[in-house]
Design a protein around this motif. Sequence first.
Motif, mmCIF file in Angstrom:
data_model
loop_
_atom_site.group_PDB
_atom_site.id
_atom_site.type_symbol
_atom_site.label_atom_id
_atom_site.label_comp_id
_atom_site.label_asym_id
_atom_site.label_seq_id
_atom_site.Cartn_x
_atom_site.Cartn_y
_atom_site.Cartn_z
ATOM 1 N N SER A 148 1.615 -8.665 -1.043
ATOM 2 C CA SER A 148 1.054 -7.324 -0.845
ATOM 3 C C SER A 148 1.286 -6.813 0.571
ATOM 4 N N LYS A 149 1.377 -7.725 1.517
ATOM 5 C CA LYS A 149 1.579 -7.349 2.911
ATOM 6 C C LYS A 149 3.028 -7.005 3.214
ATOM 7 N N HIS A 175 7.027 -4.535 0.205
ATOM 8 C CA HIS A 175 6.976 -3.106 -0.075
ATOM 9 C C HIS A 175 8.326 -2.637 -0.642
ATOM 10 N N GLU A 232 10.870 -1.274 1.652
ATOM 11 C CA GLU A 232 11.461 -2.257 2.566
ATOM 12 C C GLU A 232 12.489 -3.121 1.830
ATOM 13 N N SER A 243 -0.167 -2.456 -5.805
ATOM 14 C CA SER A 243 -0.634 -1.870 -4.544
ATOM 15 C C SER A 243 -0.232 -2.760 -3.381
ATOM 16 N N ASN A 275 -0.596 -3.610 0.994
ATOM 17 C CA ASN A 275 -1.301 -3.439 2.257
ATOM 18 C C ASN A 275 -0.332 -2.927 3.314
ATOM 19 N N GLU A 276 -0.862 -2.501 4.436
ATOM 20 C CA GLU A 276 -0.003 -2.027 5.517
ATOM 21 C C GLU A 276 0.781 -3.189 6.107
ATOM 22 N N LYS A 277 2.086 -2.992 6.281
ATOM 23 C CA LYS A 277 2.934 -4.047 6.822
ATOM 24 C C LYS A 277 2.736 -4.150 8.326
ATOM 25 N N PRO A 278 2.535 -5.363 8.837
ATOM 26 C CA PRO A 278 2.386 -5.537 10.292
ATOM 27 C C PRO A 278 3.671 -5.136 11.021
ATOM 28 N N ARG A 279 3.518 -4.571 12.187
ATOM 29 C CA ARG A 279 4.676 -4.167 12.987
ATOM 30 C C ARG A 279 5.261 -5.385 13.701
#
Length: 406
Positions: free
Chosen positions: A176-177, A180, A183, A210, A212-216
């Motif tokens: 989920s992380k 995407h 990506e 769904s 989650n926001e992907k870490p930068r």
Amino acid sequence: MNYQSYTLTNGLKLVHKPDNTAVSYCGIVINAGSRDEAENEQGMAHFIEHMLFKGTEKRRSGHIINRLENVGGELNAFTSKEETVVFATVLNEHFERAMELIADVVFNSTFPQKEIDKEVVIIIDEIQSYNDSPSELIFDDFEELLFAHHSIGHNILGKPELLEQYTTADSNHFISKLYHPNEMVFFAIGDINFNQLIKWAQKYLITNRSFNEKPRRIAPENYTPSSLEVNKNTHQVHFMLGNIAYNLYHPKRMGLYLLNNILGGPGMNSLLNLSLREKHGLVYNVESSYQPFTDTGMWSVYFGCDPENAQKCELLVHKELSKLREQKLSPNALKKYKLQLLGQMAIANEQKENLALSLGKSFLRYGKIDDLETVRNLINAITAEQLQEIANEIFDVQQLSVLKYI
């Protein structure tokens, strides 16, 4: 290069190169690798790659294995520092079958705990096997030395003590992380109608999952040259030296590709091979490599030799590095080396699986595919002065890290 591209509504990109053959190559390259793991997730990207084949919402592991094998196809995957790739080779008439299966394992894997427990044992065995091969292990240890205290230096296989703790929930969290659709790139080479490929993609590659926001990603900073000597009690000394280098988007990266090929590339006429092996007979294998990442890169030299020859080999390596820093290549030598690199690249592109993987990675990183003529122009534009400048930047003896297994 003659290719077609399309972006689905969920952001997943398609890229296809038509090819008039009976066999198709396709897959998904995902912008997620071992550098994207949290500190307590080391090995998770590679672990997930294994687990993608262990069951989905509608298939058990045996069904996944047989889906393409039964029609003579192949399904495979690998993990790198920045990508995970799932790919297949099939006859053209089974292309839809391959696309559907790849989509199913990427988007619908269930990560059953009993399969996790079995696969962890297999991966730990893989780690132990790798630890028994110092000529391979030293590359991982050198990356950890070069990128100390940064995730890009972590071993892709991970740590046994962490792997033994991973659960179904951990796997779903990682997916989920990082998995995407925007990506990802689905790549294909084959005699496939592109409009039909788009229709299949709209059917199989759109997911309701769904995310989650992907870490930068954070670039490594404050590189400090280091030297480390490790007693491995091996018959040979294994030796590496190297430096941080240009990233995937740096204007000098093509020059370093060429320079590295001259120094220690696969050709038997590389400077290091001619010196350490052909002239002095001190090593079986010596090589240099350049690996660019999205925000950094690394360059290194490796050799293995008898202990009594280690110091002489190291001096010979430094001698070749010094030549490239201090002496400009002659016009004839530069022309010869350019022709060699272009020939190697053209031959590599004839290997269709390699070409397909390159297609996906290039589109993921650059949003385009350069044809051989474009690459030829870039290489031919490199001057001897530019190569000498690069050599002085990357081969600077004050900036080199060193790792020895003794």
